[in-house]
Design a protein around this motif. Structure first.
Motif, PDB file in Angstrom:
ATOM      1  N   VAL A  85       0.789  -1.330  -0.054  1.00 41.56           N
ATOM      2  CA  VAL A  85       0.147   0.072   0.023  1.00 41.56           C
ATOM      3  C   VAL A  85       0.850   1.149  -0.077  1.00 41.56           C
ATOM      4  CG1 VAL A  85      -0.379   0.336   2.457  1.00 41.56           C
ATOM      5  CG2 VAL A  85      -1.905   0.955   0.993  1.00 41.56           C
ATOM      6  N   THR A  86       2.098   1.269   0.575  1.00 38.53           N
ATOM      7  CA  THR A  86       2.906   2.216   0.731  1.00 38.53           C
ATOM      8  C   THR A  86       3.656   2.418  -0.797  1.00 38.53           C
ATOM      9  OG1 THR A  86       3.398   1.862   2.710  1.00 38.53           O
ATOM     10  CG2 THR A  86       4.821   3.439   1.848  1.00 38.53           C
ATOM     11  N   THR A  87       3.799   1.531  -1.283  1.00 39.13           N
ATOM     12  CA  THR A  87       4.309   1.679  -3.031  1.00 39.13           C
ATOM     13  C   THR A  87       3.156   2.209  -3.626  1.00 39.13           C
ATOM     14  OG1 THR A  87       5.690  -0.333  -2.675  1.00 39.13           O
ATOM     15  CG2 THR A  87       4.909   0.102  -4.753  1.00 39.13           C
ATOM     16  N   HIS A  88       2.325   1.875  -3.587  1.00 39.86           N
ATOM     17  CA  HIS A  88       0.997   2.660  -4.306  1.00 39.86           C
ATOM     18  C   HIS A  88       0.792   4.326  -3.951  1.00 39.86           C
ATOM     19  CE1 HIS A  88      -0.119  -0.865  -6.463  1.00 39.86           C
ATOM     20  NE2 HIS A  88      -0.597  -1.609  -5.300  1.00 39.86           N
ATOM     21  N   VAL A  89       0.794   4.450  -2.716  1.00 42.38           N
ATOM     22  CA  VAL A  89       0.863   5.744  -2.241  1.00 42.38           C
ATOM     23  C   VAL A  89       1.885   6.746  -2.594  1.00 42.38           C
ATOM     24  CG1 VAL A  89       0.725   7.310  -0.224  1.00 42.38           C
ATOM     25  CG2 VAL A  89      -0.643   5.507  -0.277  1.00 42.38           C
ATOM     26  N   ALA A  90       3.220   5.917  -2.773  1.00 44.98           N
ATOM     27  CA  ALA A  90       4.448   6.652  -3.301  1.00 44.98           C
ATOM     28  C   ALA A  90       4.255   7.037  -4.730  1.00 44.98           C
ATOM     29  CB  ALA A  90       5.659   5.835  -3.075  1.00 44.98           C
ATOM     30  N   GLN A  91       3.373   6.123  -5.403  1.00 48.64           N
ATOM     31  CA  GLN A  91       3.313   6.321  -6.853  1.00 48.64           C
ATOM     32  C   GLN A  91       2.058   7.538  -6.933  1.00 48.64           C
ATOM     33  OE1 GLN A  91       1.919   2.432  -7.698  1.00 48.64           O
ATOM     34  NE2 GLN A  91       4.205   1.847  -8.235  1.00 48.64           N
ATOM     35  N   VAL A  92       1.095   7.754  -6.267  1.00 48.40           N
ATOM     36  CA  VAL A  92       0.175   8.650  -6.535  1.00 48.40           C
ATOM     37  C   VAL A  92       0.018   9.823  -5.657  1.00 48.40           C
ATOM     38  CG1 VAL A  92      -1.356   6.677  -7.555  1.00 48.40           C
ATOM     39  CG2 VAL A  92      -1.655   7.432  -5.021  1.00 48.40           C
ATOM     40  N   VAL A  93       0.442  10.057  -4.381  1.00 55.84           N
ATOM     41  CA  VAL A  93       0.288  11.230  -3.700  1.00 55.84           C
ATOM     42  C   VAL A  93       1.702  12.104  -3.894  1.00 55.84           C
ATOM     43  CG1 VAL A  93       0.744  12.032  -1.349  1.00 55.84           C
ATOM     44  CG2 VAL A  93      -0.859  10.058  -1.634  1.00 55.84           C
ATOM     45  N   ARG A  94       1.231  13.222  -4.185  1.00 53.92           N
ATOM     46  CA  ARG A  94       2.226  14.183  -4.628  1.00 53.92           C
ATOM     47  C   ARG A  94       2.236  15.631  -3.716  1.00 53.92           C
ATOM     48  NH1 ARG A  94       4.170  10.661  -6.435  1.00 53.92           N
ATOM     49  NH2 ARG A  94       4.469  10.028  -8.882  1.00 53.92           N
ATOM     50  N   SER A  95       0.985  16.002  -3.343  1.00 61.01           N
ATOM     51  CA  SER A  95       0.775  17.228  -2.711  1.00 61.01           C
ATOM     52  C   SER A  95      -0.079  17.002  -1.097  1.00 61.01           C
ATOM     53  CB  SER A  95      -0.053  18.262  -3.614  1.00 61.01           C
ATOM     54  OG  SER A  95      -0.377  19.203  -2.663  1.00 61.01           O
ATOM     55  N   TYR A  96       0.125  18.041  -0.548  1.00 58.17           N
ATOM     56  CA  TYR A  96      -0.643  17.868   0.848  1.00 58.17           C
ATOM     57  C   TYR A  96      -1.941  18.006   0.563  1.00 58.17           C
ATOM     58  CZ  TYR A  96      -1.237  22.953   0.222  1.00 58.17           C
ATOM     59  OH  TYR A  96      -1.922  24.262  -0.398  1.00 58.17           O
ATOM     60  N   ARG A  97      -2.447  18.294  -0.593  1.00 51.93           N
ATOM     61  CA  ARG A  97      -3.946  18.306  -0.792  1.00 51.93           C
ATOM     62  C   ARG A  97      -4.378  16.850  -1.105  1.00 51.93           C
ATOM     63  NH1 ARG A  97      -1.893  22.563  -3.952  1.00 51.93           N
ATOM     64  NH2 ARG A  97      -2.703  24.510  -3.473  1.00 51.93           N
ATOM     65  N   ASP A  98      -3.323  15.800  -1.179  1.00 55.79           N
ATOM     66  CA  ASP A  98      -3.755  14.497  -1.449  1.00 55.79           C
ATOM     67  C   ASP A  98      -4.116  13.768  -0.080  1.00 55.79           C
ATOM     68  OD1 ASP A  98      -3.641  14.946  -4.311  1.00 55.79           O
ATOM     69  OD2 ASP A  98      -1.498  14.475  -4.043  1.00 55.79           O
ATOM     70  N   LEU A  99      -3.807  14.533   0.923  1.00 53.36           N
ATOM     71  CA  LEU A  99      -3.973  13.710   2.239  1.00 53.36           C
ATOM     72  C   LEU A  99      -4.779  14.491   3.206  1.00 53.36           C
ATOM     73  CD1 LEU A  99       0.145  13.350   2.887  1.00 53.36           C
ATOM     74  CD2 LEU A  99      -1.380  11.553   2.227  1.00 53.36           C
ATOM     75  N   PRO A 100      -5.464  13.962   4.178  1.00 55.50           N
ATOM     76  CA  PRO A 100      -5.210  12.473   4.588  1.00 55.50           C
ATOM     77  C   PRO A 100      -5.831  11.501   3.764  1.00 55.50           C
ATOM     78  CG  PRO A 100      -6.771  13.436   5.961  1.00 55.50           C
ATOM     79  CD  PRO A 100      -6.322  14.749   4.895  1.00 55.50           C
ATOM     80  N   GLN A 101      -5.447  10.208   3.961  1.00 59.10           N
ATOM     81  CA  GLN A 101      -6.091   9.032   3.360  1.00 59.10           C
ATOM     82  C   GLN A 101      -6.165   8.073   4.167  1.00 59.10           C
ATOM     83  OE1 GLN A 101      -7.602   8.883   0.384  1.00 59.10           O
ATOM     84  NE2 GLN A 101      -6.715  10.973  -0.682  1.00 59.10           N
ATOM     85  N   ILE A 102      -7.537   6.947   4.108  1.00 58.95           N
ATOM     86  CA  ILE A 102      -7.336   5.862   5.041  1.00 58.95           C
ATOM     87  C   ILE A 102      -8.023   4.826   3.904  1.00 58.95           C
ATOM     88  CG2 ILE A 102      -8.753   4.628   6.802  1.00 58.95           C
ATOM     89  CD1 ILE A 102      -9.144   7.397   8.331  1.00 58.95           C
ATOM     90  N   LEU A 103      -7.079   3.832   3.884  1.00 64.65           N
ATOM     91  CA  LEU A 103      -7.405   2.703   2.818  1.00 64.65           C
ATOM     92  C   LEU A 103      -7.572   1.486   3.728  1.00 64.65           C
ATOM     93  CD1 LEU A 103      -4.699   3.823   0.110  1.00 64.65           C
ATOM     94  CD2 LEU A 103      -7.151   4.264   0.195  1.00 64.65           C
ATOM     95  N   TYR A 104      -8.311   0.519   3.242  1.00 60.08           N
ATOM     96  CA  TYR A 104      -8.653  -0.751   3.950  1.00 60.08           C
ATOM     97  C   TYR A 104      -8.920  -1.791   3.011  1.00 60.08           C
ATOM     98  CZ  TYR A 104     -13.665  -0.798   4.075  1.00 60.08           C
ATOM     99  OH  TYR A 104     -15.121  -1.057   3.842  1.00 60.08           O
ATOM    100  N   GLN A 105      -8.622  -2.983   3.336  1.00 61.27           N
ATOM    101  CA  GLN A 105      -8.966  -4.201   2.488  1.00 61.27           C
ATOM    102  C   GLN A 105      -9.284  -5.386   3.528  1.00 61.27           C
ATOM    103  OE1 GLN A 105      -5.921  -5.983   0.110  1.00 61.27           O
ATOM    104  NE2 GLN A 105      -4.637  -5.969   1.882  1.00 61.27           N
ATOM    105  N   ILE A 106      -9.927  -6.225   3.143  1.00 58.59           N
ATOM    106  CA  ILE A 106     -10.450  -7.571   3.914  1.00 58.59           C
ATOM    107  C   ILE A 106      -9.751  -8.754   2.808  1.00 58.59           C
ATOM    108  CG2 ILE A 106     -11.946  -9.323   4.750  1.00 58.59           C
ATOM    109  CD1 ILE A 106     -13.764  -6.891   5.428  1.00 58.59           C
ATOM    110  N   GLN A 107      -8.844  -9.238   3.025  1.00 64.53           N
ATOM    111  CA  GLN A 107      -7.827  -9.895   2.100  1.00 64.53           C
ATOM    112  C   GLN A 107      -7.237 -11.049   2.745  1.00 64.53           C
ATOM    113  OE1 GLN A 107      -7.151 -11.239  -0.524  1.00 64.53           O
ATOM    114  NE2 GLN A 107      -5.721 -10.193  -1.799  1.00 64.53           N
ATOM    115  N   VAL A 108      -6.935 -12.302   2.063  1.00 67.71           N
ATOM    116  CA  VAL A 108      -6.400 -13.392   2.477  1.00 67.71           C
ATOM    117  C   VAL A 108      -4.910 -12.970   2.736  1.00 67.71           C
ATOM    118  CG1 VAL A 108      -5.566 -15.655   1.686  1.00 67.71           C
ATOM    119  CG2 VAL A 108      -7.728 -15.041   1.241  1.00 67.71           C
ATOM    120  N   LYS A 109      -4.412 -13.766   3.976  1.00 66.72           N
ATOM    121  CA  LYS A 109      -2.828 -13.433   4.461  1.00 66.72           C
ATOM    122  C   LYS A 109      -2.358 -14.998   4.387  1.00 66.72           C
ATOM    123  CE  LYS A 109      -2.930  -9.026   5.062  1.00 66.72           C
ATOM    124  NZ  LYS A 109      -4.284  -8.539   4.138  1.00 66.72           N
TER     125      LYS A 109
END
Length: 560
Positions: free
Chosen positions: A113-137
């Motif tokens: 998830v941090t890799t994806h945020v590094a790709q898309v977040v550029r500005s302070y205007r893009d924050l904050p964000q809360i992302l979640y999933q329910i996934q197999v581990k």
């Protein structure tokens, strides 16, 4: 329609031979789960219904705080894990694809998830964000046990917050506390939110959500206004009788006395007046001698945090030349740095003399040996917090929340530009819940000798309708009609229409544990009343046949 004659619910009279936890025994016997291999479980239809109910509660409360659901791959490139330094975690499943590329089966998704945020977040205007999933581990668990409590494959709700600064992280963390408190309240569990160790996740702060029960692998220290995992819990020690001061240490002959109990008994002093020596090897520091009161134990998590490095017990060969022989070591003259636990007060203590069969009496910290202070002991029942005694309970960890800070953002290049065009790393939090653990904790907390007694929110069915009849009888005709009326009233009903005896039907119903059981039989119809059992407490009621479906629905709505 859910008729038991056509439903896959393979109940068992006997629990698996290797089952120890109540949840393991009852979930198998109730036909909820089946084992495929060590730590690998299939959820059968009724078990999966329960799991999905937990997931829906989680989704609703995560959405309520602004969480956005996504889905990340279970199969990950190894490179992000290498960049954060977590590739060497023993529990991670690693494999190579056909091209030889190293891959990982994710046990959590901070790196991705941090890799994806590094790709898309550029500005302070893009924050904050809360992302979640329910996934197999996937986790290469060395000792799978207790049914679905400790497995190698499981579903987890993992959430991640991304903020501009620590103040923003505090707000996101507080939102998740609200959501988590609601999730566990709605699930019907008894639970505690406790302070905890950050562990392999790293970061600056963490809390765990604990469901107390005998099958738990964790322990929580509790007192009015205080709750903490014993890994990090602190308290005021119980007082110990101090020994009379001596001008200098006095050597005592203690042949064969290699334990605190032996020394205490031979010299006539309380165990708390003896200093227990615990030599360790600290990464980057070498040999360190840790001292705690003889009635206390070293807490290795607190010791690791105090030394800010990994530690392991030293072997007798590793400490013999620098300190002394095993069973008789002490701080006086020891050629190693000394860590003295905070609970060790002023006064004279008994310690090892660093030669076989001898101890020293009247040893005073500071006068007789140098030291550094740290809280490195495990709390004990009867210690106090704010004057209140601590009690310790076993518990299942059902959720956890961490303030990660910038550890992952820095390693993976997740940053943003502020209003002035300056670059800053994104500040992160992560938040996990194990739905299967909530299910198992509910079984552990709410069962009796007959089976499971589900909280209303988690039960696989709201009610079970049992008809005592064979063939097309008046009772079956009435039960068929009542089944439709119960469904129209909004209840999810399991209809036991099997050609089986009442004993088998009642035993299966109590084992599965729907909150309400409704029985239709010759005697009930003849008497003009339905027999209804409330599963928790197994209270029996009678309801008039007229309007019975609505009355059952109203009864169900009032249950916990």
């Amino acid at each position: 329609m859910t008729r038991l004659s056509a439903y896959l619910l393979p109940t068992e009279k006997q629990a698996p031979a290797d089952a120890e936890a109540i949840s393991h025994k009852l979930m198998v016997r109730a036909g909820l789960i089946r084992q495929l291999g060590a730590g690998l479980w299939t959820y059968l239809p009724a078990g999966w219904k329960i799991h999905r109910k937990v997931e829906e509660i989680i989704r609703q409360e995560m959405d309520a705080i602004g969480g956005q659901e996504l889905l990340m791959p279970l199969l990950n490139p190894a490179e992000p894990w290498r960049r954060t330094g977590r590739i060497e975690i023993d529990e991670i499943f690693k494999l190579n694809d056909r091209k030889g590329t190293e891959m990982v089966l994710a046990m959590t998704h901070e790196e991705i998830v941090t890799t994806h945020v590094a790709q898309v977040v550029r500005s302070y205007r893009d924050l904050p964000q809360i992302l979640y999933q329910i996934q197999v581990k996937e986790r290469d668990e060395p000792r799978p046990r207790a049914g679905v409590l400790r497995t190698r494959e499981f579903r987890m709700k993992d959430a991640y917050s991304f903020d501009r600064d620590e103040a923003g992280l505090d707000e996101s963390y507080a939102k998740h506390i609200v959501a988590y408190d609601r999730i566990f309240d709605r699930s019907g569990l008894e639970w505690y939110r406790v302070e905890s160790d950050v562990g392999m996740m790293g970061g600056t702060a963490a809390h765990e959500y604990m469901a107390p029960c005998a099958a738990g692998e964790d322990e929580v220290a509790l007192a009015p206004g205080y709750a903490a995992n014993v890994e990090v819990a602190s308290g005021d020690p119980q007082p110990v009788e101090q020994q009379a001061p001596l001008p200098q240490p006095v050597e005592e002959h203690t042949p064969g006395c290699t334990t605190v109990e032996d020394v205490s008994r031979r010299l006539g002093v309380p165990a708390g007046a003896v200093l227990k020596a615990y030599p360790v090897i600290a990464s980057g520091r070498g040999l360190v001698l840790v001292l705690v009161r003889g009635d206390h134990r070293v807490n290795e998590v607190k010791l690791r945090n105090a030394l800010r490095t990994d530690v392991r017990p030293a072997t007798p060969d590793e400490f013999a030349t620098k300190i002394g022989p095993a069973g008789f070591i002490g701080p006086v003259g020891a050629n190693a740095p000394i860590v003295l636990d905070d609970a060790v007060g002023d006064g004279g203590y008994v310690t090892g003399a660093n030669r076989g069969d001898f101890h020293l009496r009247g040893v005073e910290p500071g006068r007789d040996f140098p030291f550094e202070r740290a809280d490195v002991r495990a709390v004990e029942p009867g210690d106090t917090v704010g004057g209140h005694p601590i009690r310790i309970e076993k518990a299942i960890e059902v959720g956890n929340i961490f303030k990660l800070g910038t550890r992952y953002a820095t390693a993976l290049g997740a940053s943003y530009l502020d209003e002035s065009g300056r670059q800053h790393p994104v500040v992160m939090g992560c938040y996990g819940i194990g739905p299967a653990r909530i299910v198992a904790a509910a079984v552990e907390q709410f069962h009796d000798e007959a089976g499971i007694s589900w909280p209303r929110a988690l039960a696989p069915f709201d009610a079970e309708l049992v008809v005592i009849a064979r063939g097309e009888t008046e009772e079956r005709v009435f039960a068929d009609r009542l089944y439709e009326e119960l469904r129209e009233s909004g209840l999810d009903v399991l209809y036991d229409d099997r050609d089986a005896g009442p004993g088998e039907k009642f035993a299966d119903a109590e084992l599965l544990g729907a909150p309400v059981r409704v029985t239709v039989g010759r005697r009930t119809l003849a008497g003009g009343e339905l027999e209804v059992q409330v599963r928790r407490g197994r209270e029996r009621l009678s309801l008039p046949l007229e309007g019975a479906a609505d009355a059952v629905a109203e009864l169900w709505r009032k249950l916990p």
